[in-house]
Design an enzyme around this catalytic site. Structure first.
Site, PDB file in Angstrom:
ATOM      1  N   HIS A   1      -0.695  -6.128   1.571  1.00 18.50           N
ATOM      2  CA  HIS A   1      -1.927  -6.907   1.433  1.00 18.50           C
ATOM      3  C   HIS A   1      -1.620  -8.216   0.725  1.00 18.50           C
ATOM      4  CE1 HIS A   1      -5.327  -3.881   2.254  1.00 18.50           C
ATOM      5  NE2 HIS A   1      -5.618  -4.986   2.906  1.00 18.50           N
TER       6      HIS A   1
ATOM      7  N   CYS B   1      -7.737  -2.553   7.818  1.00 18.63           N
ATOM      8  CA  CYS B   1      -6.412  -2.524   7.190  1.00 18.63           C
ATOM      9  C   CYS B   1      -5.935  -1.084   6.996  1.00 18.63           C
ATOM     10  CB  CYS B   1      -6.428  -3.255   5.846  1.00 18.63           C
ATOM     11  SG  CYS B   1      -6.598  -5.050   6.015  1.00 18.63           S
TER      12      CYS B   1
ATOM     13  N   GLU C   1       0.824  -1.200   0.000  1.00 24.82           N
ATOM     14  CA  GLU C   1       0.000   0.000   0.000  1.00 24.82           C
ATOM     15  C   GLU C   1       0.864   1.260   0.000  1.00 24.82           C
ATOM     16  OE1 GLU C   1      -3.126   0.012  -0.470  1.00 24.82           O
ATOM     17  OE2 GLU C   1      -3.491  -2.140  -0.235  1.00 24.82           O
TER      18      GLU C   1
END
Lengths: 202, 202, 202, 202
Positions: free
Chosen positions: C165, C141, C78
């Site tokens: 992820h 998350c 991310e």
């Protein structure tokens, strides 16, 4: 109330951009809301300059940028824009920025100040699938939304701004394998319903 | 020339079946071709019996069955039906056959004898994405196509028959995540263009 | 150098969380880098509290949170976390915040300060598909990544932090239709390669 | 008992074919079942000729052809092959048949006579996602399966035959966007478990 709504030029070898094709089908007024339509270049920097030029000229209450999200099956309204340009393909003038800030003095991100969930529900009531999106990517779509929200934040705080991503139009996927699409008419209908729903903003 | 075109009842908890909703929008005649529309039950055996009853009553030159292929993004025309029923979910009367032959004396498969590639090109020229499909599954869609082609093969060799799968309608995916869909109008347009293209069969 | 790496508890009716299953397979040291592993609750607020507790106890140089992104086919790192909680399903303690800020005094977003593109290239060289992601969603998350980067920004500026992820594990999709998955071993290998690549941070 | 298992040459610009890469990892014997491995050309006609040559030389009890199904996320075992070649891309010798029968005197389709549902359950018990497939396409994969089942039907009725489709290997999707993949090891494990499960056929 006046809404400025923009679509992009075609890019990445596509012959049309469904965002602008749909715009052409919108009327100049929707239930008392004046609708001003414009095409903006799929070019870093120039797209934001064009948005500010249009803001100065048109003095809109609301600015909605519309762009193509090839591969998505629904109309999606973006929640947020982030302060980064990171292009996988060149824009229409050959620029391909990588990991560059859009504005040095801008925040890391700006949230759209449009009532996006209300707009999504309105589009769905018009029978067009719609959803929220949490990323406009890092190409010209995120760039223009970030620029718009930066301008609103710094200079035009009375304006509401946001971004709507639309699927490929049917004609764009005729020769592609297994890619979702929507008719230009359906996309235009979604934009119509989204604008109409903005009466609540008044 | 007379075309019999059928749509299915809704199944698997859906409130509508886009195949029959689209049929309702078709006119009774398309460029000189008479169009007879009917709904058939989403039920093993009964669906084929209904097809034969309609063939006897209407004496069509062409029979096209239309069904829902939830998850596909394009209109797809089926190439072939196979001699097997293997259901993952019960049909509308609770039947759930597993690995059963449809007709003991039928061939392993029958190919559609409609000009399917010509029909696909015609739908695409009407600006609706379309493609060939090599499997109608093993549920009632394959079942009815197999039954139709079995009947043609055994008893009605002058008839041309085939099957068109259509995506979910927009209203069916409003609350689903990331599933492609098409408007009923677009689906009807595709069927219209497919039927119109059958003038070459004459 | 010490890396703290966390996985989540299973959530949303899943029996395992591939993030934590993969962690279990990591050694305590990777090419001179000490690796401390921990499980964090899939719960708003408590997950961030646990991260700070672990930071205080372990004094790591780097913190990597790992989470499940059901439906993605690649390992994704991310880029950014946004200041919003907007849950579609309740967390493991029944919280379901809607459109709430995570920290009132936090920025709209924080960018990961890990060398994420370098890590992605390193995972790909280990033969595991990996890509950048521009959205960690608006569930736990994104929440934990935002919390981690907020803590780094406000109190622990010497720490580097980020989020990886991972796809569903194979065992999670056995009874699902058409959902991508990866073996726990492949996921662990990707994490191993990502950590190993962090020697450049030293 | 002897199993002949074949993989294909790479095709369509791929550098490897995961079907053959996985074969290389299989042992020569699996729980008493002798395993003979071979590579076959991704070429219409020649692939079937090679299968018959191998049948004559090896006298197998079971023949399993394995092929690449780029885009699928699970191991899939084919139920049926249809009597048609219809290529979208040329094979490895430049042949690109369109709508041609494979064998003029063959049936419209042949069903695999392997216990495919039993094999699928066995692969799933080995923790690799697997499913049935009702179409092997109309390219060389369907072609070789049709040819194999035609040969069994006409000349070698004591042989059991079938086809297993495997996803892209990880290394094939590193530079592709959003395409599912599996490690060669996982694919080999699935083939191992499928062969092992064939003891019931004895």
């Amino acid at each position: 109330m006046k809404v400025l709504i923009t679509g992009f030029e075609p890019f990445n070898k596509e012959k049309i951009n469904p965002s602008y094709e749909a715009l052409k089908k919108l009327p100049g007024e929707i239930e008392g809301i004046k609708v001003v339509k414009a095409q903006v270049p799929t070019v870093f920097r120039k797209s934001i300059e064009e948005i500010e030029r249009l803001i100065i000229r048109e003095k809109p209450d609301i600015v909605i940028c519309v762009g193509q999200a090839g591969g998505r099956s629904k109309i999606t309204i973006e929640r947020v824009a982030i302060n980064i340009d990171d292009a996988n393909i060149p824009d229409n003038m050959g620029n391909k920025p990588e990991d560059e800030k859009i504005f040095e003095d801008g925040e890391n991100a700006y949230f759209s100040n449009l009532p996006i969930k209300h707009m999504i529900e309105s589009i769905k009531k018009c029978n067009i699938p719609a959803d929220i999106s949490n990323s406009a990517g890092t190409y010209v779509c995120n760039h223009i939304l970030y620029g718009l929200l930066y301008l609103i934040n710094k200079k035009y705080p009375h304006i509401k701004g946001g971004f709507i991503h639309v699927p490929y139009a049917h004609e764009q996927v005729i020769e592609k394998k297994n890619v979702p699409s929507m008719s230009i008419d359906d996309i235009a209908k979604a934009l119509y319903c989204a604008i109409k729903s903005l009466k609540v903003v008044l």
